[in-house]
Write an enzyme that holds these catalytic residues in place. Sequence first.
Site, short mmCIF file in Angstrom:
data_model
loop_
_atom_site.label_atom_id
_atom_site.label_comp_id
_atom_site.label_asym_id
_atom_site.label_seq_id
_atom_site.Cartn_x
_atom_site.Cartn_y
_atom_site.Cartn_z
N GLU A 1 56.84 33.30 16.87
CA GLU A 1 56.75 32.38 18.02
C GLU A 1 58.04 32.33 18.83
OE1 GLU A 1 55.79 28.48 16.51
OE2 GLU A 1 57.00 28.79 14.70
N HIS B 1 51.12 17.80 21.67
CA HIS B 1 50.36 17.71 20.42
C HIS B 1 49.21 16.73 20.49
CE1 HIS B 1 53.46 20.28 18.77
NE2 HIS B 1 52.55 20.56 17.86
N CYS C 1 47.27 31.78 15.66
CA CYS C 1 46.80 30.42 15.40
C CYS C 1 47.11 29.46 16.53
CB CYS C 1 47.39 29.88 14.10
SG CYS C 1 49.19 29.80 14.10
N ASP D 1 54.00 28.30 21.34
CA ASP D 1 55.45 28.38 21.50
C ASP D 1 55.88 29.74 22.03
OD1 ASP D 1 56.63 25.92 21.06
OD2 ASP D 1 56.56 26.10 18.89
#
Length: 761
Positions: A606, A365, A677, A630
Amino acid sequence: MTMLNTLRKIIQEVNSAQDLNTALTIIVERVRAAMGTQVCSVYLLDPQSNRFVLMATEGLNKAAIGRVSMAPSEGLVGLVGTREEPLNLEDAASHPRYRYFAETGEERYASFLGAPIIHHRRVMGVLVVQQKERRQFDEGEEAFLVTMSAQLAGVIAHAEATGSIRGLGKQGKATPDTRFIGVPGSPGVALGTGVVVLPPADLEVVPDRPIDDIDGEIAYFYNAIEAVRKDMRELSARLSSQLRQEERALFDVYLMMLDDASIAGEVVKVIETGQWAQGALRQVVNGHVKRFELMDDAYLSERASDVKDIGRRILAYLQQARQQALVYPDNTILVSEELSPAMLGEVPPGKLVGLVSVTGSSNSHVAILARAMGIPTVMGAVDLPYAMLDGIELIVDGYRGDVFTNPSHGLRRQFAEIAEEERQLNLGLDALRSLPCETLDGHHMPLWVNTGLFADVARAQERGAEGVGLYRSEVPFMTNERFPGEKEQAAIYRQQLAAFHPLPVTMRTLDIGGDKALSYFPIKEENPFLGWRGIRITLDHPEIFLVQARAMLKASEGLNNLRILLPMISGLAELEEAQRLLQRAWSEVREEGFDVPMPPVGVMIEIPAAVFQTRELARRVDFLSVGSNDLTQYLLAVDRNNPRVASLYDYLHPSVLQALKRVVDDAHGVGKPVSICGEMAGDPAAAVLLMAMGFDSLSMNATNLPKVKWLLRQLSLAQAGELLGRILDLEHPQATHALLQQTLRDLGLGRMLNPVGGLPA
């Protein structure tokens, strides 16, 4: 002594070596003694000359060190290195590849056993033992040497790297243009000065640092010693009623270790040489720890943990006394073992130009945040001796994933030119802000943005975003010291919704777990990515889910541009339970007098299970959104934060592309829109394929939006469809990458290939 104990002791000794030459000397001495052979030698592969050079020996003529070398095609050492497997010979001289070097004096030795030293698939050298009499080394001896070479590979790599930075190379000068390989985290190049952020109270990573005020440093050290003494006395008094006399005596041992006659006195002597107190403490404590750990007596070897504990306690006070803010120069390149979003926030605006993290991958992240901020980043630089980079001049290549220390004038000029080209490209892309994302044959492709911080709003608006495809609602939770209340959350969500109104804003419900931790809600799991995360947590804690849902609904009053997205859905039961809670939250908000309609609700695809239930899920919601990060991780069974397998993580893998095409077809089959996304949407070349598959919108970080828009405006939907058809027939991801790049070049669109080769991240 068992083989394991012998290995452990040799590794510990080698780890304590100050430089590469010392490490190699220890290796040849200890391995020769452990195996009872007459010779042990280490040959290292010199990347400049591509020759195996004799770097250390015990048994051969030491005058040959550094002088004897052979090409990979020469000699038995070259054979071991090129075949990348051990070679065990009873009579070495009779082998056709045997080569005699008179200066080594090795004609006296008949038997030969060599094992390659390999680190991350790179052959670094060869470890050799030799014996006078003819004999075949047995399986146990061969296993020992192979194990030893595998263990030493990382140690040698680290010692080699450390020497390059600290000036322990030739003539005592730092080696220029030393390259460390990591994983691309965020595209771009940065030139600047390293600022190391160290973890608290960890002696292992304390760097060396020279000081001028020796008396002041000693006084500062004694203050820390006195603080630890006070702690020990208070602890002893508090526990006196619960401990026997002999157990209380352990505290006396700790106090004795703090005396001038013990650790304290030794540290002061090191400080007097010009070393700062923290570095001196590390040297002394590590020396004691290693001596204790090498002792065979169990009681004495256990004392190593006592010394470590004392060292940590002193270090904590030393750090506490010096908690002045880090000095951030212009062009700061932030370096840490594990970067965190909080560390980025500490750097004054305008000074941060690059990031380097030892752990993590391009899909951590912090890397995603770096891409959103447009900061060149390298992740997963596992061999980087990062604690030594403070104040060192660095170049960060976020395209290839390389970090260069002590760059030469020529290398600096080369990367400065690349940085300027990138700046000019971005200036040209700014002109696209008000233009629609429309292909040559009139197909409109809505480009949305991913947000989390309020700062993302301005970046998104500057680049002409048509909505928010993913608002990461966990970000306010991660920057807090407790769960934010309903009013706090509503205020934050209102900012986002109002800033983009009337454009749609898709808010994902709390998605923590995996690599997204909350300090006040710790989750300890062996396998966090297959564990308690996303919707699984919030369904187990409906009080968290309901507060967040009510806050989102209240924040949307009068704006009505909210869309709610549910993460990590693996089946219909989870979806139905989440929908019941959303319905309850909506009823409660309405009862409180808020006039809000029920917003559109969507599901993130995901998890592979969701791919195969796309139709069933789509029938029950208003829209779908694919989380390609993911989904790729789970389809390929690759932990996206693990740099050792980062090369296997590839969203252009045929399996991923087939899964994405299936999701779009199944969603459209029941009349529901589907967006994507993940980071894949922000890769201009991948965006061409996603548009051709039929995705209804692409959501990405704002930094990449102009690049995607520019590329999609240069071709037709028909061209994209033809390219997708060819790519879906390919069986290897490498072939997909090659065809994409070649097609862009043939269309004259090579501008979207980054300046140092490959596709933009």
